[in-house]
Design an enzyme around this catalytic site. Sequence first.
Site, mmCIF file in Angstrom:
data_model
loop_
_atom_site.group_PDB
_atom_site.id
_atom_site.type_symbol
_atom_site.label_atom_id
_atom_site.label_comp_id
_atom_site.label_asym_id
_atom_site.label_seq_id
_atom_site.Cartn_x
_atom_site.Cartn_y
_atom_site.Cartn_z
ATOM 1 N N SER A 1 0.842 -1.187 0.000
ATOM 2 C CA SER A 1 0.000 0.000 0.000
ATOM 3 C C SER A 1 0.879 1.239 0.000
ATOM 4 O O SER A 1 2.077 1.173 0.250
ATOM 5 C CB SER A 1 -0.918 -0.002 1.226
ATOM 6 O OG SER A 1 -1.694 -1.183 1.267
ATOM 7 N N HIS B 1 1.362 15.234 -4.366
ATOM 8 C CA HIS B 1 2.079 16.061 -5.333
ATOM 9 C C HIS B 1 1.437 17.447 -5.320
ATOM 10 O O HIS B 1 0.207 17.571 -5.197
ATOM 11 C CB HIS B 1 1.991 15.477 -6.750
ATOM 12 C CG HIS B 1 2.426 14.050 -6.841
ATOM 13 N ND1 HIS B 1 3.756 13.683 -6.885
ATOM 14 C CD2 HIS B 1 1.713 12.901 -6.893
ATOM 15 C CE1 HIS B 1 3.833 12.361 -6.958
ATOM 16 N NE2 HIS B 1 2.609 11.868 -6.966
ATOM 17 N N CYS C 1 -4.752 -2.024 1.373
ATOM 18 C CA CYS C 1 -5.408 -3.325 1.269
ATOM 19 C C CYS C 1 -5.372 -3.964 2.651
ATOM 20 O O CYS C 1 -4.696 -3.486 3.562
ATOM 21 C CB CYS C 1 -4.756 -4.210 0.221
ATOM 22 S SG CYS C 1 -3.017 -4.523 0.482
#
EC number: 4.1.1.50
Length: 264
Positions: A114, A119, A142
């Site tokens: 994971s 950004h 997950c």
Amino acid sequence: MTDTLRLHGFNNLTSSLSFNIYDICYAKTEEQRRAYIDYIDELYNAERLTQILKDVTNIIGAHVLNIARQDYEPHGASVTILIAEHELEQSESGHTEPGPGPLPQTVLGHLDKSHVTVHTYPESHPDNGISTFRLDIDVSTCGMISPLKALNYLIHSFDSDIVTTDYRVRGFTRDVDGRKLFIDHDITSIQDYLAEDTKRAYQMIDVNVYQENMFHTKMLLKDFNLDNYLFGTSRRDLSFEEADDIERRLRREMLEIFYSRNLD
């Protein structure tokens, strides 16, 4: 619901939460525009973004495996954290439930397979004085940990005029009888997991595709105080006509981003 499921093997459903968060401002002169970009660049540099993402991993209940971060020239920054689910004590089990998570002032102290990424994209337009700052944030998990726990913290961590949020559950896992499970929790809308003060503060619209476990919510801040959008000046320094024109430009910019189309 996740605590009552009896699964065969590992829960390999993937839950992905994506944000686009926008901050809008008016900077009249070229000098003010450069100063705004510099201000944003310093405020949301890689070091601070790393701390925010660390807080996110703590909130959702995960281990940090690796951190990569970078400040860019002339501006912008990126951070990626690989994370792993960790074994929970019985008393911690509620920590992973996909309900509303904490606000920034209530952050606690912990993804394999994971990741969490951010950004930044500062930009400005030389003609109309509008400058925008966008953050793209992705939380992908997950297993038993849920990215929905990070919703409220992330929205309150930034000056969020407009927020576009996508949530999707992919793949399937199996119960002990071999029956496929394509989602392991109840959800009708991302709004189900927002704090009440967030719901009151934003105008929101949904586009959900329930049969594909895809959920999309757009949020536009209701309150508009012109002084909150002026960089390097204030409302009292403007004539009525100037203030009215700037407000019109700002509102149009926000609506165009909210509706994802240019307006006449």
